[in-house]
Design a protein around this motif. Sequence first.
Motif, PDB file in Angstrom:
ATOM      1  N   ARG A  41       0.825  -0.655  -0.106  1.00  0.00           N
ATOM      2  CA  ARG A  41       0.024  -0.090  -0.214  1.00  0.00           C
ATOM      3  C   ARG A  41       1.048   1.213   0.168  1.00  0.00           C
ATOM      4  O   ARG A  41       2.065   0.896   0.854  1.00  0.00           O
ATOM      5  CB  ARG A  41      -0.668   0.219   1.230  1.00  0.00           C
ATOM      6  N   TYR A  43       1.146   5.996   0.648  1.00  0.00           N
ATOM      7  CA  TYR A  43      -0.170   6.337   0.556  1.00  0.00           C
ATOM      8  C   TYR A  43       0.849   8.620   0.541  1.00  0.00           C
ATOM      9  O   TYR A  43       1.369   8.150   0.267  1.00  0.00           O
ATOM     10  CB  TYR A  43       0.304   6.576   2.784  1.00  0.00           C
ATOM     11  N   ASP A  44      -0.528   9.082   0.257  1.00  0.00           N
ATOM     12  CA  ASP A  44       0.413  10.275   0.161  1.00  0.00           C
ATOM     13  C   ASP A  44       0.940  11.008   1.276  1.00  0.00           C
ATOM     14  O   ASP A  44       0.893  10.537   2.083  1.00  0.00           O
ATOM     15  CB  ASP A  44      -0.689  10.635  -0.924  1.00  0.00           C
ATOM     16  N   GLY A  47      -1.182  10.769   4.457  1.00  0.00           N
ATOM     17  CA  GLY A  47      -2.055   9.628   4.777  1.00  0.00           C
ATOM     18  C   GLY A  47      -2.904   8.831   4.545  1.00  0.00           C
ATOM     19  O   GLY A  47      -3.109   8.196   5.109  1.00  0.00           O
ATOM     20  N   LYS A  48      -3.407   9.877   2.922  1.00  0.00           N
ATOM     21  CA  LYS A  48      -4.497   9.030   2.712  1.00  0.00           C
ATOM     22  C   LYS A  48      -3.916   7.982   1.629  1.00  0.00           C
ATOM     23  O   LYS A  48      -2.701   7.695   0.700  1.00  0.00           O
ATOM     24  CB  LYS A  48      -5.542   9.948   2.058  1.00  0.00           C
ATOM     25  N   LEU A  49      -4.936   6.439   1.254  1.00  0.00           N
ATOM     26  CA  LEU A  49      -4.192   5.411   0.647  1.00  0.00           C
ATOM     27  C   LEU A  49      -4.226   6.246  -1.127  1.00  0.00           C
ATOM     28  O   LEU A  49      -5.172   6.834  -1.309  1.00  0.00           O
ATOM     29  CB  LEU A  49      -5.473   4.380   1.093  1.00  0.00           C
ATOM     30  N   ASN A  50      -3.592   6.102  -1.176  1.00  0.00           N
ATOM     31  CA  ASN A  50      -3.056   6.118  -2.659  1.00  0.00           C
ATOM     32  C   ASN A  50      -2.959   4.845  -3.367  1.00  0.00           C
ATOM     33  O   ASN A  50      -4.122   5.418  -4.295  1.00  0.00           O
ATOM     34  CB  ASN A  50      -1.980   7.298  -3.031  1.00  0.00           C
TER      35      ASN A  50
END
Length: 182
Positions: A41, A43-44, A47-50
Motif C-alpha cells: 500500500r 499513502y500520500d 496519510g491517505k491511501l493512494n
Amino acid sequence: MTLTLLFLLLWESPPQSFFNQDDAPTSTKYPASILINTVSRRYDDEGKLNSVFKASEARYFQVNPRRPTKRDYVEVKEPKLTFYTVDKPPWDMTARTGKSKNNGNLIQLKGDVHLWQSDSENLVSELTTPYLVVKPEQQYAETNKPVIISSPGSTTNAVGMKAYLQTDTIKLLSKVRGIHEP
C-alpha cells in the motif's frame, strides 16, 4: 614451496577476481527473494491511501548480490493495482504478468491488461491492451499497443494511449475508431 603455491593460485584464478566488482553485473537467473500473495500500500503526504498493489507471486532479482542497485527488478504474477483519488471512484487494473523497476516507480504489465472504473451508478468503463507501462506515483499509464475502450453505449479502438488516472483523462494516439450507440 610457498612461492610455487602462490604462483599456482594466481595462475588458476580468473582475471576478474583481481578487479573491483562492486558494479559488475551478476547472473540474475535466480531470485534473491520470493513473496507469495503480497500486498503493498502507498499513502500520500497526508496519510491517505493512494494505491494498492497485489500479486499472487513476486520474485525479486538483485543484480548485484552485495547491494541493491537501480537495475534490480521484481517479476510478478497476476498483478492487481488499484488507484484512489479524492471524490472519484478508484481505477483498477490487472494483467497476467508484470515487471516492477526503479523501486516500484515503474511497472510494466503484460498479457490481457485490463483497466476499469465503475461510476456511482455502477456503470463500468473498461480498457484492454496487451501491454501497459504504469507510473504509480503519478497515477499515469501509457502504451503504444492496440487499445479497446468500452463503456455503456460505446466502443473505441486505437493504437497507443496516455492515461492520466487522477483526472480521468485518456489521450488516444493514433488509428482511433469509435462506435457510439444512442
